[in-house]
Design a protein around this motif. Structure first.
Motif, PDB file in Angstrom:
ATOM      1  N   LEU A  27       0.854  -1.184   0.000  1.00 27.96           N
ATOM      2  CA  LEU A  27       0.000   0.000   0.000  1.00 27.96           C
ATOM      3  C   LEU A  27       0.891   1.235   0.000  1.00 27.96           C
ATOM      4  N   ASP A  28       0.339   2.349  -0.447  1.00 28.26           N
ATOM      5  CA  ASP A  28       1.111   3.580  -0.466  1.00 28.26           C
ATOM      6  C   ASP A  28       1.257   4.149   0.935  1.00 28.26           C
ATOM      7  N   VAL A  29       2.383   4.783   1.158  1.00 29.05           N
ATOM      8  CA  VAL A  29       2.661   5.354   2.465  1.00 29.05           C
ATOM      9  C   VAL A  29       2.298   6.827   2.443  1.00 29.05           C
ATOM     10  N   GLU A  30       1.562   7.259   3.458  1.00 30.46           N
ATOM     11  CA  GLU A  30       1.166   8.664   3.529  1.00 30.46           C
ATOM     12  C   GLU A  30       2.307   9.506   4.079  1.00 30.46           C
ATOM     13  N   GLU A  31       3.025   8.905   5.011  1.00 36.00           N
ATOM     14  CA  GLU A  31       4.041   9.652   5.714  1.00 36.00           C
ATOM     15  C   GLU A  31       5.112   8.681   6.172  1.00 36.00           C
ATOM     16  N   GLY A  32       6.280   8.777   5.585  1.00 37.94           N
ATOM     17  CA  GLY A  32       7.319   7.826   5.952  1.00 37.94           C
ATOM     18  C   GLY A  32       8.567   8.553   6.371  1.00 37.94           C
ATOM     19  N   PRO A  33       9.659   7.809   6.506  1.00 35.21           N
ATOM     20  CA  PRO A  33      10.918   8.450   6.867  1.00 35.21           C
ATOM     21  C   PRO A  33      11.450   9.309   5.719  1.00 35.21           C
ATOM     22  N   LEU A  34      12.085  10.395   6.068  1.00 35.87           N
ATOM     23  CA  LEU A  34      12.631  11.308   5.066  1.00 35.87           C
ATOM     24  C   LEU A  34      13.975  11.829   5.543  1.00 35.87           C
ATOM     25  N   GLN A  35      14.973  11.723   4.661  1.00 42.28           N
ATOM     26  CA  GLN A  35      16.291  12.290   4.969  1.00 42.28           C
ATOM     27  C   GLN A  35      16.610  13.344   3.928  1.00 42.28           C
ATOM     28  N   LEU A  36      17.199  14.438   4.393  1.00 40.62           N
ATOM     29  CA  LEU A  36      17.539  15.524   3.472  1.00 40.62           C
ATOM     30  C   LEU A  36      19.006  15.879   3.634  1.00 40.62           C
ATOM     31  N   CYS A  37      19.633  16.276   2.517  1.00 41.69           N
ATOM     32  CA  CYS A  37      20.932  16.921   2.685  1.00 41.69           C
ATOM     33  C   CYS A  37      21.250  17.784   1.492  1.00 41.69           C
ATOM     34  N   TRP A  38      22.140  18.728   1.716  1.00 43.91           N
ATOM     35  CA  TRP A  38      22.558  19.665   0.676  1.00 43.91           C
ATOM     36  C   TRP A  38      24.030  19.408   0.369  1.00 43.91           C
ATOM     37  N   PRO A  39      24.311  18.525  -0.573  1.00 45.62           N
ATOM     38  CA  PRO A  39      25.724  18.186  -0.824  1.00 45.62           C
ATOM     39  C   PRO A  39      26.523  19.391  -1.299  1.00 45.62           C
ATOM     40  N   GLY A  40      25.861  20.344  -1.922  1.00 43.31           N
ATOM     41  CA  GLY A  40      26.573  21.510  -2.442  1.00 43.31           C
ATOM     42  C   GLY A  40      27.165  22.381  -1.351  1.00 43.31           C
ATOM     43  N   LEU A  41      26.623  22.327  -0.142  1.00 38.38           N
ATOM     44  CA  LEU A  41      27.162  23.133   0.947  1.00 38.38           C
ATOM     45  C   LEU A  41      28.480  22.558   1.443  1.00 38.38           C
ATOM     46  N   LEU A  42      28.639  21.252   1.222  1.00 37.52           N
ATOM     47  CA  LEU A  42      29.838  20.551   1.670  1.00 37.52           C
ATOM     48  C   LEU A  42      30.903  20.581   0.579  1.00 37.52           C
ATOM     49  N   ASP A  43      30.449  20.600  -0.658  1.00 36.32           N
ATOM     50  CA  ASP A  43      31.322  20.385  -1.804  1.00 36.32           C
ATOM     51  C   ASP A  43      31.064  21.496  -2.808  1.00 36.32           C
ATOM     52  N   GLU A  44      32.064  22.383  -2.970  1.00 36.52           N
ATOM     53  CA  GLU A  44      31.838  23.572  -3.804  1.00 36.52           C
ATOM     54  C   GLU A  44      31.642  23.237  -5.265  1.00 36.52           C
ATOM     55  N   SER A  45      32.069  22.026  -5.679  1.00 37.59           N
ATOM     56  CA  SER A  45      31.942  21.700  -7.090  1.00 37.59           C
ATOM     57  C   SER A  45      30.498  21.352  -7.461  1.00 37.59           C
ATOM     58  N   ARG A  46      29.618  21.291  -6.478  1.00 37.18           N
ATOM     59  CA  ARG A  46      28.222  20.978  -6.802  1.00 37.18           C
ATOM     60  C   ARG A  46      27.340  22.184  -6.484  1.00 37.18           C
ATOM     61  N   PRO A  47      26.190  22.290  -7.150  1.00 40.43           N
ATOM     62  CA  PRO A  47      25.317  23.450  -6.933  1.00 40.43           C
ATOM     63  C   PRO A  47      24.887  23.547  -5.463  1.00 40.43           C
ATOM     64  N   ASP A  76      22.268  24.902  -4.157  1.00 37.96           N
ATOM     65  CA  ASP A  76      20.850  24.714  -3.839  1.00 37.96           C
ATOM     66  C   ASP A  76      20.354  23.330  -4.241  1.00 37.96           C
ATOM     67  N   LEU A  77      21.284  22.414  -4.470  1.00 36.34           N
ATOM     68  CA  LEU A  77      20.895  21.049  -4.812  1.00 36.34           C
ATOM     69  C   LEU A  77      20.463  20.318  -3.543  1.00 36.34           C
ATOM     70  N   ILE A  78      19.242  19.826  -3.549  1.00 38.34           N
ATOM     71  CA  ILE A  78      18.780  19.087  -2.369  1.00 38.34           C
ATOM     72  C   ILE A  78      18.647  17.617  -2.724  1.00 38.34           C
ATOM     73  N   GLN A  79      19.157  16.804  -1.836  1.00 36.34           N
ATOM     74  CA  GLN A  79      19.144  15.361  -2.049  1.00 36.34           C
ATOM     75  C   GLN A  79      18.232  14.751  -0.987  1.00 36.34           C
ATOM     76  N   GLU A  80      17.180  14.089  -1.445  1.00 39.84           N
ATOM     77  CA  GLU A  80      16.216  13.538  -0.486  1.00 39.84           C
ATOM     78  C   GLU A  80      16.202  12.023  -0.583  1.00 39.84           C
ATOM     79  N   SER A  81      15.963  11.353   0.552  1.00 43.04           N
ATOM     80  CA  SER A  81      15.695   9.914   0.507  1.00 43.04           C
ATOM     81  C   SER A  81      14.336   9.686   1.130  1.00 43.04           C
ATOM     82  N   PHE A  82      13.435   9.123   0.350  1.00 41.59           N
ATOM     83  CA  PHE A  82      12.116   8.804   0.869  1.00 41.59           C
ATOM     84  C   PHE A  82      12.083   7.335   1.223  1.00 41.59           C
ATOM     85  N   GLY A  83      11.719   7.061   2.468  1.00 44.26           N
ATOM     86  CA  GLY A  83      11.664   5.658   2.845  1.00 44.26           C
ATOM     87  C   GLY A  83      10.320   5.074   2.504  1.00 44.26           C
TER      88      GLY A  83
END
Lengths: 454, 525
Positions: free
Chosen positions: A333-353, A355-362
């Motif tokens: 069944l579809d999940v209404e609300e699951g685990p979510l992880q966010l990070c901004w790799p560009g803040l750590l690594d200047e070679s990437r944009p 405002d790039l947001i990387q999300e993982s939806f569980g």
């Protein structure tokens, strides 16, 4: 000997380099639409796995040094808007009880993680393992022995009171695992993540994990290894001496498949030529991709704490939330609300944009896109894509669940013997079930021994 | 005042077994029972006049044959009536049955699936080999793997021997079974839903885990270790109910010279110079002995009966975190006549003489768990029903019947007010009535034991029927505390003999017997 390697994870490269160093002719052919899956970087963001870890011992052998960028830790945003920061040095914003328990918990997990690391670093359990275990002392060695069988709920309830902290640790452990935190044996996954440092200091590579692929390809220079990327469906010739992809044919004396066991023994090899018992065992391998990735554009919100900028951020984590999401997913069944992880790799690594947001939806696609932030240009990568485009069975990026019933000598199946003379696995389907290159190198060493005997 | 050699706190079946063994070895033993009669949760009570209810345990399978022989229980009144079948009624009007007779089961399975009937052969053989191999572990005293003491090494070697003698393939199956969920394991073998469900149920009895939770495979295996009169994997009903079984052990114990004192609730263990020397009852009476053995569960023993200052912090924490949340309820119905089940064809009523499982599918069981695991109860519970009066007419007045229902899941974390109890009882009866339309009209009296009642009546913490979860991190040398799994405790001369110790719950008599063997050895040393 002429060895053909099908697939291009770090394990394939490790096998190729080991064989080439021993004087064999090696060809690598990748038939997925991308090279290097599951480490694929698109526009600076990670489409698959984000924290590559290549075995340092093997890396040194081939001059592969990987500069790493470490996140500062993990953070959790609670439902009431408050924040919890988890650091190697301690917790920030936690309750007094948890603050006190944290160093002891770190010690215990560190000890268990170290022992597990010894197991994962070696093809067979090393002789010093028992000694190392005994050295922990009577009390602590028993504590460690208890751990792998526990459920995350039991373990975390024993130690902490803060739901956010418990949920955060459980989410780390269960990323990509088709189980909920109430199930026994899930604590084993947390030890696994602890052993490779992903809990407290996940490290990415400058330019994204795709740059691992560049380093590995660079290492092929000057060695008798040819690399081909031919998207398509590989077909094994009936005499098992050549592999055809579209119009191209590759001849070999031995074929190593870096694809997972189920894919290899159902898609590549016709199961009709294999024994029923073997086929049953292969079919019974459990491994179902349950997490998905979202890449998009969204600046780091101004009202979020500075401290969490370089962290991995868990959105309102909790054991119950995680288990409830799993309840839905296990029934498809579809999940209404699951685990979510966010990070901004560009803040750590200047070679990437930036405002790039990387999300993982569980767990489940229904939950994608309902995150708390206003993200634009979103692209999704789901287990369906991983299966169709990257050739991972059921979209599982490790070739099958890495729980206790499918680890060590039970991986990929109990008592695995390659059923065909000149075909074997070399990827994460084998112990130690990761993409560090160890499985590939060990299998290659085994082959070299075999070739020299015959 | 008389000074005893040993005092056993609690007259549950393990306490009685323990006392009988000590008495048999010539020790002066006193058993102190809180209630008006011994047996603990192994008891038959006449809750409604004329109807004997099984308010606690109801079937016997894992009882160690040594206990029956060595204590001569048959002489003291134990009579076991083996169950003839297991029946799963389905809502679509069909049913699936399972007999100890292999060929009958095979014929029945052929009716549902040819493939399953064929795999069933191999499955039974595999499980039989696994349980044969595992069985010696029940009578083993759990070693301390960190210790280099000769006896620990000897026991470890024995475990290694037990596992080492298995065929390679069986050993792998065992490893997988113990770490997998029972549903996943059965998915590898069978396709018929009710068959999978019926086999799944042994993985969740008394356990707050769902059929899809890893670890239930081990629980299933635990339930496979039983035997009745040498017939493996069979279950039996003791004539007169499990209470009569408890009485037979009590008779044996008395015959060996043990004293049993009823209506004697223990308030505290008396400790002098760091060693247990007796107990004080709630009414102030004191009894003294060289050894004190607690048949109560670990949490009750160490959190209630032993003063905290005598216990090390580490140990206290081990006991506090010992998992004992329980999902199990017991319902008894007094019936005006035999209920009919719509799934049972006319002329096949003998099927009701066995156990009746309300477990139509694996998803049904998993849903029941999901409903309860956040602290609620199953809207459609799993039930293991038995009509004892069909096996032993003495359980009910002539022409009337009693029905015993083991029900899961209803969380021990619920605040069990009388209203909630009545509500859940309704849920149980309604669910059962879906399979037996005339059930409701025949009910004379109904009675429920929720986890809370089990705690209050029998004194078991959280009402966990196994005195703590049978999960892998609480087994063998980790049960109940990693350092105190050898029936001894941190308090000198205080021992444990209940189901909180190896090999755990069910009517086994094994903890009581193993502890007695250990204690006697320790005493003479």
């Amino acid at each position: 000997m002429k060895v053909l390697i099908l697939g291009s994870t770090p394990n394939a490269f490790a096998a190729a380099l080991t064989l080439a160093d021993a004087g064999h002719t090696v060809e690598i052919v990748e038939t997925a639409t991308v090279v290097g899956a599951p480490y694929v970087t698109q526009d600076g963001g990670e489409a698959g796995l984000a924290y590559p870890h290549f075995c340092p011992v093997l890396g040194k052998q081939w001059g592969i040094t990987l500069p790493s960028l470490a996140h500062t830790g993990r953070s959790a945003r609670r439902a009431d808007g408050s924040w919890l920061h988890v650091r190697r040095s301690g917790l920030i914003g936690a309750t007094e009880h948890d603050d006190k328990a944290w160093p002891h918990f770190m010690t215990l997990m560190g000890q268990a993680g170290e022992l597990l690391y010894y197991l994962l670093q070696n093809p067979e359990p090393p002789a010093y393992l028992a000694e190392a275990w005994r050295e922990l002392g009577r009390r602590q060695s028993m504590e460690v022995l208890r751990l792998p069988w526990m459920s995350l709920r039991d373990l975390l309830d024993e130690w902490f009171e803060d739901q956010a902290l418990k949920g955060l640790l459980a989410e780390v452990a269960l990323e990509g695992v088709a189980q909920g935190p109430f199930a026994s044996g899930t604590a084993f996954h947390l030890i696994g993540r602890w052993a490779n440092g992903q809990v407290l200091s996940p490290t990415s590579l400058p330019g994204g994990s795709g740059s691992l692929m560049a380093s590995l390809q660079a290492a092929l220079e000057g060695r008798p290894v040819q690399f081909h990327h031919v998207p398509g469906t590989p077909e094994l010739a009936p005499d098992q001496r050549s592999l055809t992809v579209g119009t191209q044919a590759f001849e070999f004396d031995f074929l190593l498949s870096d694809k997972d066991a189920r894919w290899t023994y159902t898609q590549l090899v016709n199961p009709r030529y294999l024994e029923t018992e073997f086929n049953t065992a292969i079919r019974n391998i459990r491994g179902r991709g349950v997490w998905q990735r979202g890449l998009g554009r969204c600046a780091y919100p101004g009202d979020w704490p500075e401290q969490a900028r370089l962290d991995l951020i868990h959105w309102e984590p909790g054991l119950i939330r995680l288990e409830k999401a799993w309840d839905r997913v296990k029934r498809n069944l579809d999940v209404e609300e699951g685990p979510l992880q966010l990070c901004w790799p560009g803040l750590l690594d200047e070679s990437r944009p930036a405002d790039l947001i990387q999300e993982s939806f569980g767990y489940g696609s229904g939950w994608m896109g309902r995150g708390p932030l206003d993200v634009t240009d979103r692209k999704y990568f789901t287990p369906v894509d991983y299966e169709r485009d990257w050739q991972f069975t059921q979209g599982h990026l490790f070739g099958g669940d890495r729980d206790l019933s499918q680890s060590f000598f039970l991986r990929p199946i109990a008592d695995y013997q390659p059923p065909l003379d000149n075909l074997d696995l070399c990827g994460s389907s084998l112990h130690p079930a990761d993409h560090t290159g160890r499985a590939g190198a060990w299998k290659a060493q085994e082959l070299i021994r075999r070739f020299s005997q015959s | 005042m008389k000074h005893y050699d040993a005092i056993v706190i609690g007259g549950g079946h393990n306490g009685l077994v323990h006392a009988a063994y000590l008495a048999k070895a010539g020790r002066q033993v006193l058993v102190l029972e809180r209630r008006h009669t011994v047996g603990g949760a192994t008891i038959t009570e006449e809750i409604h006049p004329g109807f004997k209810f099984l308010i606690g345990s109801y079937l016997i399978s894992l009882l160690r044959p040594q206990v029956i022989q060595e204590l001569e229980l048959a002489k003291h009144g134990l009579e076991l009536l083996p169950l003839e079948s297991t029946l799963v009624p389905l809502t679509n009007g069909d049913y699936l049955a399972d007999w100890p007779d292999h060929d009958m089961t095979r014929r029945e399975l052929l009716r549902h699936s040819r493939r399953d009937a064929e795999t069933y052969e191999e499955f039974s053989l595999t499980m039989r080999r696994l349980s044969l191999a595992m069985k010696p572990l029940l009578d083993l005293f759990p070693p301390d793997p960190t210790s280099l003491a000769p006896r620990d090494i000897e026991q470890m070697a024995r475990i290694k021997g037990v596992l080492g003698h298995m065929q390679r393939k069986d050993f792998h199956t065992l490893c997988r079974l113990c770490t997998m969920s029972i549903a996943d394991f059965l998915d590898e073998w069978f396709e018929t839903q009710p068959l999978k469900a019926i086999k799944c149920t042994s993985g969740i009895i008394g356990t707050f885990m769902g059929v899809r939770s890893p670890g239930t495979g081990y629980v299933a295996l635990h339930h496979y270790l039983g035997e009745i009169d040498g017939v493996r994997r069979s279950w039996a009903f003791p004539k007169g109910g499990t209470g009569a079984f408890a009485q037979s052990i009590a008779n044996a114990a008395k015959a060996f010279g043990a004293e049993i004192l009823e209506n004697a609730p223990v308030h505290q263990v008396l400790i002098k110079h760091g060693a247990a020397c007796g107990v004080v009852l709630e009414d102030g009476r004191e009894f003294y002995a060289d050894r004190v053995i607690s048949n109560a569960d670990a949490q009750r023993t160490f959190l209630k009966l032993v003063p905290k200052e005598h216990l090390p912090d580490d140990f206290l924490w081990d006991i506090q975190r010992f998992r004992s949340a329980s999902p199990a309820c017991k319902v008894n119905l007094a019936l005006d006549g035999l209920p009919t089940f719509s799934a049972v064809p006319k002329g096949n009523e003998q099927l009701l003489r066995g156990s009746i499982e309300i477990a139509p599918s694996v998803d049904y069981l998993e849903q029941a768990y999901d409903d309860a695991k956040y602290g609620g109860w199953a809207r459609k519970p799993f039930m293991d029903a038995l009509i004892p009066s069909l096996l032993d007419p003495g359980m009910a007045p002539p022409g009337k019947h009693v029905m015993s229902l083991f029900v899961e899941y209803a969380s021990s974390e619920i605040d069990w007010t009388p209203e909630k109890k009545a509500q859940f009882l309704e849920v149980v009866v309604d669910t059962l009535a879906e399979y037996s339309p005339d059930l409701k009209s025949k009910i004379i009296h109904k009675h429920i034991m929720t986890p809370h009642d089990i705690q209050e009546v029998f004194g078991i913490t959280n009402g966990h029927i196994f005195h703590g979860e049978l999960s892998l991190h609480q087994l063998l040398f980790l049960k109940p505390s990693p350092q105190w799994a050898q029936y001894k405790t941190p308090v000198r001369h205080l021992w444990m003999c209940g189901s909180s110790t190896h090999p755990g719950g069910c009517i086994t008599g094994a903890p009581g017997r193993n502890a007695a063997m250990e204690l006697l050895k320790d005493w003479s040393a």
